[in-house]
Design a protein around this motif. Structure first.
Motif, PDB file in Angstrom:
ATOM      1  N   ASN A 356       0.835  -1.212   0.000  1.00  0.00           N
ATOM      2  CA  ASN A 356       0.000   0.000   0.000  1.00  0.00           C
ATOM      3  C   ASN A 356       0.873   1.267   0.000  1.00  0.00           C
ATOM      4  O   ASN A 356       0.410   2.337   0.381  1.00  0.00           O
ATOM      5  CB  ASN A 356      -0.995   0.005   1.168  1.00  0.00           C
ATOM      6  CG  ASN A 356      -0.309  -0.078   2.520  1.00  0.00           C
ATOM      7  OD1 ASN A 356       0.915   0.019   2.597  1.00  0.00           O
ATOM      8  ND2 ASN A 356      -1.083  -0.228   3.573  1.00  0.00           N
ATOM      9  N   GLU A 357       2.116   1.115  -0.461  1.00  0.00           N
ATOM     10  CA  GLU A 357       3.029   2.275  -0.512  1.00  0.00           C
ATOM     11  C   GLU A 357       2.494   3.355  -1.449  1.00  0.00           C
ATOM     12  O   GLU A 357       2.573   4.545  -1.164  1.00  0.00           O
ATOM     13  CB  GLU A 357       4.433   1.827  -0.954  1.00  0.00           C
ATOM     14  CG  GLU A 357       5.196   1.044   0.097  1.00  0.00           C
ATOM     15  CD  GLU A 357       5.265   1.771   1.443  1.00  0.00           C
ATOM     16  OE1 GLU A 357       5.574   2.972   1.449  1.00  0.00           O
ATOM     17  OE2 GLU A 357       4.980   1.134   2.483  1.00  0.00           O
ATOM     18  N   ARG A 358       1.956   2.920  -2.581  1.00  0.00           N
ATOM     19  CA  ARG A 358       1.434   3.886  -3.557  1.00  0.00           C
ATOM     20  C   ARG A 358       0.277   4.674  -2.936  1.00  0.00           C
ATOM     21  O   ARG A 358       0.190   5.896  -3.082  1.00  0.00           O
ATOM     22  CB  ARG A 358       0.971   3.119  -4.795  1.00  0.00           C
ATOM     23  CG  ARG A 358       0.704   3.976  -5.981  1.00  0.00           C
ATOM     24  CD  ARG A 358       0.232   3.157  -7.165  1.00  0.00           C
ATOM     25  NE  ARG A 358       1.298   2.811  -8.088  1.00  0.00           N
ATOM     26  CZ  ARG A 358       1.093   2.327  -9.298  1.00  0.00           C
ATOM     27  NH1 ARG A 358      -0.135   2.118  -9.743  1.00  0.00           N
ATOM     28  NH2 ARG A 358       2.101   2.047 -10.097  1.00  0.00           N
ATOM     29  N   LEU A 359      -0.587   3.974  -2.239  1.00  0.00           N
ATOM     30  CA  LEU A 359      -1.735   4.634  -1.592  1.00  0.00           C
ATOM     31  C   LEU A 359      -1.237   5.611  -0.530  1.00  0.00           C
ATOM     32  O   LEU A 359      -1.706   6.756  -0.443  1.00  0.00           O
ATOM     33  CB  LEU A 359      -2.645   3.568  -0.958  1.00  0.00           C
ATOM     34  CG  LEU A 359      -3.953   4.054  -0.354  1.00  0.00           C
ATOM     35  CD1 LEU A 359      -4.908   4.564  -1.430  1.00  0.00           C
ATOM     36  CD2 LEU A 359      -4.647   2.945   0.445  1.00  0.00           C
ATOM     37  N   LYS A 360      -0.250   5.159   0.267  1.00  0.00           N
ATOM     38  CA  LYS A 360       0.289   6.025   1.332  1.00  0.00           C
ATOM     39  C   LYS A 360       0.914   7.280   0.742  1.00  0.00           C
ATOM     40  O   LYS A 360       0.705   8.385   1.248  1.00  0.00           O
ATOM     41  CB  LYS A 360       1.383   5.266   2.104  1.00  0.00           C
ATOM     42  CG  LYS A 360       0.881   4.406   3.219  1.00  0.00           C
ATOM     43  CD  LYS A 360       2.090   3.988   4.067  1.00  0.00           C
ATOM     44  CE  LYS A 360       1.887   2.631   4.661  1.00  0.00           C
ATOM     45  NZ  LYS A 360       3.101   1.936   5.011  1.00  0.00           N
TER      46      LYS A 360
END
Ligand SMILES: NC(=O)c1ccc[n+]([C@@H]2O[C@H](COP(=O)([O-])OP(=O)(O)OC[C@H]3O[C@@H](n4cnc5c(N)ncnc54)[C@H](OP(=O)(O)O)[C@@H]3O)[C@@H](O)[C@H]2O)c1
Length: 396
Positions: A356-360
Motif C-alpha cells: 500500500n506504498e502507492r496509496l500512502k
C-alpha cells in the motif's frame, strides 16, 4: 497490451503509471471535492462495499444526484433493498438518491431508454462496485462480470460529460502468486485460483481499453467490521468457525493474509477521489507488507473466540499427506467442512501482501487508519454460529 472491447483477453501487465491529473482539475471549478453537487452513478449498493460507500457519501456530502442501480430480489423491490441497506445511515435518505432497477448483464444495463438517457446526460462519476463475488467455478461468474463491465462501460461512453469510471477491482486478480509482496506495476499470472479473480482481471483490461478516464482500485480481503449483518459477516468469514472442527489443518501459520475492514476501503476511495490529482490510475487498498495478519494469528483469534483448543496443529500444506487427511478428517461434518475449505486454502496459504506504498504516498496525512484484525474479528464471529458455517459449507 490492447484488447478490444468485444474480446477481452487476459492481461499480462498492469500499466498503472499514467496519472489522472485532469479529473479533479476539470471538476474543481464547481466543488472542492468529488461529491458535493456532482451527479454520481453507483452500482452494488446492496452489497458490502457499495452499500458502505453509498452510506458514507450520503453522510458526508450533498451530491446533486446519486443514481444507484440495483436489482429486486424475491418480494423486495430494488428501492426497498437499498433503503434497508442504508438502515444505519446517520442521515436521512436524501432526495438526490434515485434507486433505479437494473441488471448489469443485460443490454443497456436493463434500463428503459428514458432513464438511460437521463443518466447519460448528467453523470460525472461512475462508481462501479457491483460484481458476482462467488468463488464457484462453472456458475457463470466469469461471463457475468465481464458482460457487466462491458455494458456499464458502453453506458459510460454514451455519457455527455465523459465520466470518470471508478472500477472496484480486486487485489487477488494478480492470480496464482506465492510468497511475495505485490505492487501495482507487477505482472499478473495467467493462472487463477478461480473464475472470479480471473473475471476481475479481464474486466480491468476492458476498462483500460475503454478510452474513458478511469481509476482502478484493488481492495485485498474486505471484512464487514462494525456492521451487524449476517450475510456480510459470513460471506468471507464463514470458513473461520469450521477451523475448530479439526485437530489439524493444512495451513502455513506464517502465511501473510492481507485483510482490511470495509471502512478502510470506503475512506480510501473517498480520499483518493478528493485528491486534486492522482499520480496513478491504479491503487491497492490493502494492509500492505507490514500490517498483514498471519494465518497462525487468525487461527489463534478464532480459537480464543470459541474458547476451544482446535485446531491443535497447523501442518504446512507442502507436508500435508493423504495419511494426515485420513487421520484428521473422519466424520461427515469434517468431510463436508474440509471439502468447502479447499476453496480457501490456496488464498490462506499464498503468503501474499499487497503493497500500500502507492496509496500512502498519494494520501499522505489523509491515509485512513488501519485497525488490527484482533480489534474487530470477535463481533463478526459472533454473527456466524458453527451450524451456519456448516450449512454454508454444504452449499453447492
Ligand atoms: N469483499 C471483498 O473481500 C472484496 C475484496 C476485493 C474486491 N472486492 C470487490 O469489491 C466489489 C464489491 O464487493 P462486495 O464485497 O461489496 O460484494 P457483494 O457484497 O457480494 O455485493 C455485490 C453487489 O453487486 C451487485 N451485483 C452483482 N451482480 C449484479 C448484476 N448483474 N447486476 C446488478 N447488480 C449486481 C449485487 O447486487 P444483489 O444484491 O442484487 O446481488 C451487490 O449489490 C466487487 O467488485 C468485488 O469484486 C471485494
Amino acid at each position: 497490451m490492447h484488447s478490444s472491447p468485444t474480446t477481452p483477453a487476459p492481461y499480462s501487465t498492469f500499466p498503472g503509471t499514467e496519472g489522472l491529473s485532469t479529473f479533479n482539475a476539470g471538476l474543481s471549478a464547481a466543488s472542492p471535492n468529488a461529491f458535493d453537487g456532482r451527479n454520481i452513478l453507483l452500482t452494488g449498493a446492496t452489497g458490502l462495499i457499495g452499500g458502505e460507500l453509498l452510506k458514507a457519501i450520503i453522510e458526508r456530502y450533498n451530491p446533486n444526484a446519486i443514481y444507484t442501480l440495483a436489482r429486486g430480489r424475491h418480494n423486495a423491490t430494488p428501492e426497498s433493498r437499498v433503503v434497508t441497506r442504508l438502515a444505519h445511515c446517520t442521515k436521512s435518505i436524501p432526495e438526490s438518491l434515485q434507486v433505479i432497477e437494473g441488471e448489469l448483464t443485460t443490454a443497456n444495463c436493463g434500463l428503459n431508454p428514458q432513464v438511460y438517457k437521463t443518466i447519460c446526460d448528467t453523470t460525472e462519476v461512475i462508481l462501479h462496485c457491483a460484481a458476482d463475488t462467488s468463488f464457484l467455478d462453472g456458475a457463470g461468474v466469469l461471463e457475468a462480470n465481464i458482460e457487466s463491465v462491458r455494458n456499464i462501460l458502453e453506458m459510460a461512453k454514451q455519457c455527455a460529460k465523459m465520466p470518470l469510471f471508478v472500477y472496484v477491482s480486486t487485489a487477488a486478480n494478480v492470480g496464482q502468486v506465492q510468497s511475495r509482496t505485490i505492487c501495482e506495476s507487477d505482472d499478473a499470472e495467467t493462472e487463477h485460483h478461480n473464475e472470479y479473480t480471473q473475471s476481475k482481471g479481464m474486466a480491468e483490461a476492458l476498462v483500460r481499453a475503454s478510452g474513458l478516464p478511469y481509476l482502478i482500485l484493488r481492495p485485498s480481503i474486505v471484512l464487514s467490521a462494525g456492521i451487524t449483518d449476517q450475510t456480510f459477516a459470513k460471506s468471507i468469514l464463514w470458513c473461520a468457525p469450521l477451523f475448530t472442527l479439526f485437530n489439524a489443518l493444512p495451513m502455513n501459520a506464517d502465511s501473510r493474509i492481507d485483510v482490511i475492514p470495509v471502512s478502510y476501503v470506503t475512506d480510501s476511495i473517498i480520499e483518493l477521489l478528493n485528491q486534486p490529482s492522482l499520480e496513478h490510475d491504479c491503487y491497492y487498498i490493502s494492509a500492505g507488507a507490514h500490517n498483514c495478519t498471519l494465518a497462525g494469528e487468525v487461527v489463534r483469534l478464532v480459537k480464543e473466540f470459541y474458547a476451544i483448543d482446535c485446531p491443535k496443529a497447523l501442518v504446512h500444506p507442502d507436508k500435508w499427506t493423504g495419511a494426515d487427511y485420513k487421520q484428521y478428517v473422519k466424520n461427515s461434518d469434517q468431510r463436508k467442512a474440509f471439502f468447502a475449505l479447499r476453496y480457501y486454502f490456496p488464498f490462506i496459504n499464498m503468503d501474499v501482501a499487497y503493497s500500500n506504498e502507492r496509496l500512502k504516498q498519494q494520501l499522505k496525512d489523509r491515509m485512513p487508519a488501519l485497525p488490527p484484525l484482533s480489534s474487530y474479528l470477535a463481533p463478526l464471529l459472533q454473527q456466524i454460529p458453527v451450524s451456519l458455517s456448516l450449512a454454508e459449507a454444504a452449499r453447492p
